[in-house]
Design an enzyme around this catalytic site. Structure first.
Site, PDB file in Angstrom:
ATOM      1  N   HIS A  91       0.581  -0.475  -0.357  1.00  0.00           N
ATOM      2  CA  HIS A  91       0.149  -0.302  -0.420  1.00  0.00           C
ATOM      3  C   HIS A  91       0.910   1.252   0.032  1.00  0.00           C
ATOM      4  O   HIS A  91       2.070   0.953   0.074  1.00  0.00           O
ATOM      5  CB  HIS A  91      -0.736   0.337   1.246  1.00  0.00           C
ATOM      6  CG  HIS A  91      -0.202  -0.197   2.486  1.00  0.00           C
ATOM      7  ND1 HIS A  91       0.047  -0.358   2.791  1.00  0.00           N
ATOM      8  CD2 HIS A  91      -0.154   0.865   3.438  1.00  0.00           C
ATOM      9  CE1 HIS A  91       1.047  -0.847   4.664  1.00  0.00           C
ATOM     10  NE2 HIS A  91       0.796   0.794   4.605  1.00  0.00           N
ATOM     11  N   ASP A 106       0.540   4.940   1.913  1.00  0.00           N
ATOM     12  CA  ASP A 106      -0.135   5.834   2.813  1.00  0.00           C
ATOM     13  C   ASP A 106      -0.965   6.753   2.461  1.00  0.00           C
ATOM     14  O   ASP A 106      -0.772   7.471   1.774  1.00  0.00           O
ATOM     15  CB  ASP A 106       0.935   6.412   4.463  1.00  0.00           C
ATOM     16  CG  ASP A 106       1.359   4.826   4.782  1.00  0.00           C
ATOM     17  OD1 ASP A 106       1.178   3.833   4.800  1.00  0.00           O
ATOM     18  OD2 ASP A 106       2.771   5.397   5.885  1.00  0.00           O
ATOM     19  N   HIS A 151       4.398  -0.285  -0.047  1.00  0.00           N
ATOM     20  CA  HIS A 151       5.169  -0.844   1.010  1.00  0.00           C
ATOM     21  C   HIS A 151       4.102  -1.883   1.970  1.00  0.00           C
ATOM     22  O   HIS A 151       3.562  -2.145   1.442  1.00  0.00           O
ATOM     23  CB  HIS A 151       6.136   0.435   2.040  1.00  0.00           C
ATOM     24  CG  HIS A 151       4.919   1.383   3.201  1.00  0.00           C
ATOM     25  ND1 HIS A 151       4.783   1.971   1.947  1.00  0.00           N
ATOM     26  CD2 HIS A 151       4.690   0.849   4.095  1.00  0.00           C
ATOM     27  CE1 HIS A 151       3.817   2.383   3.527  1.00  0.00           C
ATOM     28  NE2 HIS A 151       3.603   1.885   4.207  1.00  0.00           N
ATOM     29  N   ARG A 167       5.893   5.965  13.841  1.00  0.00           N
ATOM     30  CA  ARG A 167       5.683   6.608  12.845  1.00  0.00           C
ATOM     31  C   ARG A 167       5.249   8.110  12.877  1.00  0.00           C
ATOM     32  O   ARG A 167       3.601   8.295  14.007  1.00  0.00           O
ATOM     33  CB  ARG A 167       4.803   5.858  11.931  1.00  0.00           C
ATOM     34  CG  ARG A 167       4.762   5.931  10.401  1.00  0.00           C
ATOM     35  CD  ARG A 167       3.525   5.095   9.366  1.00  0.00           C
ATOM     36  NE  ARG A 167       2.224   5.654   9.224  1.00  0.00           N
ATOM     37  CZ  ARG A 167       1.563   5.383   8.630  1.00  0.00           C
ATOM     38  NH1 ARG A 167       1.504   4.172   8.583  1.00  0.00           N
ATOM     39  NH2 ARG A 167       0.490   6.136   8.661  1.00  0.00           N
TER      40      ARG A 167
END
Ligand code: SIN
Length: 281
Positions: free
Chosen positions: A101, A103, A257, A272
Site C-alpha cells: 500500500h 499511506d 510498502h 511513525r
C-alpha cells in the site's frame, strides 16, 4: 564546493538507499538536509541506522520535509500526539500494513511520505519491503501506458479503518481508533506526475484503491489486479532489516510498502510520523 560527509549506498536496483554519516540528534545544516532530500527523491525510500533520537528530535527531522499529518486511526505515542504507534505484541497475530500500500492515498491531498523509527524490534523477522512505482510504470508497454492515461481511480479508508472493515478484528481494534472518521474517499489519476521529480508513477494500491472511476468494481478488478502483480515484481522492490534506532523515510507517491508479519510471539514497536503532501495531478 562542499565535500559531503554522507555515504549513500543503494539497497537494490530500483528503490532504496542507506544513508550513513549523519547523527540526527544534531541539528542538520541546510546543505546536509538538501543531500538527504535529494537521495529521498532519487531512491524513493532512504534508511538510517543507529539513530537513538527522542520523540522531539523525530518530530523536528520530519518537519524539515513539511508539516506533520496527524494520523486519525492509529494510537498516538503517549504524550506525543503527532507520532503514531505501529505496535504488535507477542500475543497478537495481526500486524498493521501486511498488504502492499501507499499511506493515506484515501486523502484528497495524500501524504508526501512517512518516517518510521524502530523502537523495539523482534530478534528475527518484521522486515519492511518497498516497491518503486516509477520503475513499475516505466516497465509497462506503451500501449498500456496510453490506456492508463486519463484514467482515475477511487481510494477509500472505509473498508480498512471503518466500523465494518474486515480487517477490524477484535485484536486490531485495540490499535485502531475513530472508525467514524473513516469517511474519506478520494479520486486520483491512475498514473501521477510526481510533484518533485516529475517522474510518472503508478498510483493505485491493493489496500485503499476500490475501483477505476466510472467503472464497476468487477470491471476494475482485472486491470487493477494486473497492475498490483506487476508492481510487486521482485526487481522493483527492496527489503529492509530493522535494528533498534533504524529509520525508514519513504515517499508515498512513488513507492508502496509491505510489513512482513513473520515474528509471532515477539514485540515490534515502531513510531511513525506522516508528512503532508500536495494535490496530485
Ligand atoms: C506501515 O504500513 O506504515 C507500517 C510499516 C511497518 O510497520 O513496517
Amino acid at each position: 564546493m562542499r565535500n559531503s560527509t554522507l555515504d549513500i549506498r543503494r539497497s537494490a536496483g530500483a528503490v532504496g538507499a542507506e544513508i550513513r554519516g549523519v547523527d540526527l540528534r544534531d541539528p542538520l545544516d541546510d546543505a546536509t538536509f538538501g543531500e538527504i532530500r535529494q537521495a529521498f527523491h532519487d531512491h524513493g525510500v532512504v534508511f538510517f541506522r543507529d539513530q537513538h533520537i527522542t520523540p522531539e528530535q523525530h518530530v523536528a527531522f520530519a518537519e524539515r520535509f513539511g508539516p506533520i499529518n496527524v494520523n486519525r486511526f492509529f494510537t498516538p505515542v503517549p504524550g506525543h500526539p503527532r507520532i503514531a504507534e505501529v505496535r504488535k505484541e507477542p500475543d497478537q497475530k495481526k500486524n498493521i500494513g501486511e498488504v502492499w500500500h501507499a499511506d493515506h492515498s484515501y486523502d484528497q491531498v495524500p501524504a508526501l511520505g512517512s518516517m518510521l523509527l524502530a523502537r523495539e524490534v523482534p530478534e528475527y523477522g518484521g522486515d519492511t519491503m518497498f516497491a518503486s512505482m516509477a520503475a513499475a510504470y516505466a516497465a509497462l508497454s506503451d500501449g498500456l501506458k496510453r490506456t492508463l492515461d486519463g484514467l482515475r481511480a477511487v481510494h477509500s479508508s472505509r473498508h480498512v479503518f471503518g466500523a465494518k472493515a474486515e480487517s477490524r478484528g477484535a485484536e486490531l481494534s485495540t490499535r485502531l481508533h475513530n472508525p467514524e472518521l473513516a469517511t474519506q474517499d478520494a479520486v486520483h489519476p491512475v498514473v501521477i506526475r510526481h510533484p518533485e521529480t516529475g517522474q510518472r508513477c503508478l498510483y493505485v494500491n491493493r489496500s485503499f484503491t476500490t475501483h477505476i472511476e466510472g467503472w464497476t468494481q468487477e470491471e476494475s478488478a482485472p486491470l487493477l489486479d494486473f497492475l498490483y502483480r506487476h508492481g510487486e515484481r521482485p526487481e522493483f522492490t527492496c527489503r529492509f532489516r530493522w535494528e533498534n534506532g533504524s529509520i525508514a523515510l519513504w515517499d508515498n507517491r512513488s513507492t508502496w510498502h509491505f510489513a512482513v508479519n513473520d515474528y509471532h510471539g515477539q514485540r515490534r514497536l515502531m513510531h511513525r510520523i506522516t508528512i503532508e503532501g500536495v494535490a496530485l495531478g
